[in-house]
Design an enzyme around this catalytic site. Sequence first.
Site, PDB file in Angstrom:
ATOM      1  CE  LYS A  23      30.386  55.518  36.170  1.00  0.00           C
ATOM      2  NZ  LYS A  23      29.457  56.092  37.007  1.00  0.00           N
ATOM      3  CB  THR A  68      31.932  57.144  40.099  1.00  0.00           C
ATOM      4  OG1 THR A  68      30.250  57.325  39.945  1.00  0.00           O
ATOM      5  CG2 THR A  68      32.185  56.549  41.581  1.00  0.00           C
ATOM      6  CG  ASP A  69      29.218  61.454  35.333  1.00  0.00           C
ATOM      7  OD1 ASP A  69      29.070  60.343  34.541  1.00  0.00           O
ATOM      8  OD2 ASP A  69      29.384  62.705  35.225  1.00  0.00           O
ATOM      9  CG  PHE A 170      46.353  12.047  34.364  1.00  0.00           C
ATOM     10  CD1 PHE A 170      47.160  12.980  34.802  1.00  0.00           C
ATOM     11  CD2 PHE A 170      45.143  11.750  35.016  1.00  0.00           C
ATOM     12  CE1 PHE A 170      47.163  13.255  36.091  1.00  0.00           C
ATOM     13  CE2 PHE A 170      45.256  12.073  36.426  1.00  0.00           C
ATOM     14  CZ  PHE A 170      46.147  12.827  36.957  1.00  0.00           C
ATOM     15  CG  ASN A 261      42.179  18.503  32.041  1.00  0.00           C
ATOM     16  OD1 ASN A 261      41.930  18.598  30.759  1.00  0.00           O
ATOM     17  ND2 ASN A 261      42.311  17.465  32.528  1.00  0.00           N
ATOM     18  CG  HIS A 263      36.952  16.764  31.611  1.00  0.00           C
ATOM     19  ND1 HIS A 263      38.139  16.163  31.815  1.00  0.00           N
ATOM     20  CD2 HIS A 263      36.673  16.982  32.734  1.00  0.00           C
ATOM     21  CE1 HIS A 263      38.670  16.325  32.976  1.00  0.00           C
ATOM     22  NE2 HIS A 263      37.825  17.063  33.772  1.00  0.00           N
TER      23      HIS A 263
END
Length: 303
Positions: A23, A68-69, A170, A261, A263
Site C-alpha cells: 500500500k 493491502t487494506d 564555471f 543546476n 539556471h
Amino acid sequence: MAHYHDDYGKNDEVEFVRTGYGKDMVKVLHIQRDGKYHSIKEVATSVQLTLRSKKDYLHGDNSDIIPTDTIKNTVHVLAKFKGIKSIETFAMNICEHFLSSFSHVTRAHVYVEEVPWKRFEKNGVKHVHAFIHTPTGTHFCDVEQVRNGPPIIHSGIKDLKVLKTTQSGFEGFIKDQFTTLPEVKDRCFATQVYCKWRYQNRDVDFEATWGAVRDIVLKKFAGPYDRGEYSPSVQKTLYDIQVLTLSQLPEIEDMEISLPNIHYFNIDMSKMGLINKEEVLLPLDNPYGKITGTVRRKLPSRL
C-alpha cells in the site's frame, strides 16, 4: 507468427527476479499530548511485502495474500500503539511487525516521508499546540529488512531549494564545435537538493543526525554569512558536502547526492536601449544540468 503459452504456470522460459505488493501513501497525523503541550508527526507511508510463495502470480491463488487494506490499517494501528518518535523508528516498527506476525513474509520494505511542520515560535517562546508548514527540506527514510536480517536504514533530504547570487563560477571546461556556453567567474547558483545516506547501525538519534546533515548542506552551499564561499563547480560543492558529512557524522556509512543546476539567465535588454547588469534574470525550469555523486567510507586496508 508469435506463439503464446496458455499455461503460464508451466512456462520454463521466464523466472521471477523480484516480487512485491503493498500500500502506498498511507497518510497519518499522530498527536502526542503531554498536558497542554502537543507534538505532531504527519507522515505518508508506503509498504511493500515479498512473500515466500509465488502462487498468487502463477495460479491466482490469494491464500497467502495480506490484503493491502489490512496493510493500511496496520500502519494506522502501529501509529497509535507505538507512536512516531522518528520516521526511521516507525518504519522499523512496520517491518518488524510484518516479519514477526507472518512467517511467509520474507521481506518488508517501508518508505516514509514527513510533512515539514514547525512549531510556532516568537522571541524564543514556543507555542504549545500551533504549527506552520515550512517547506525547507522534506525528511524521508527508506527501510528494508529481510527475514533473519538486520534493517537496512537510509534517511534523506529532498525538496530543499537554495540559491545564492554570487560566489559561483564555471570555467576551464571542454570546448568543441557545438559549445556556445561562455566561461563565467560569477553567476547565480541555484539547486534543489536530493540527499540520501545509509546508517551503519540502528542505534542512532535519527532526528539529530538529519538536522546535522541539513546544516552541513546549507553551510557548504552558502559559506560564512558575511562573505560566502566560492564554488568553482556544482561537483565541487557536492563533494565538499559529502566529505564534511562523513567526517563529522560517524554513524553514516555512505551518501548519495543529486544537485540539479537550476539556471537563471541575464535578460538581454539591448534592443530597448538598456543595459541589464545581471539585475533582472530569467528563471528556466528546463532543460537543466544534473550532477550526482555517491561516496562511502573506504574499507580498512588488510595489509
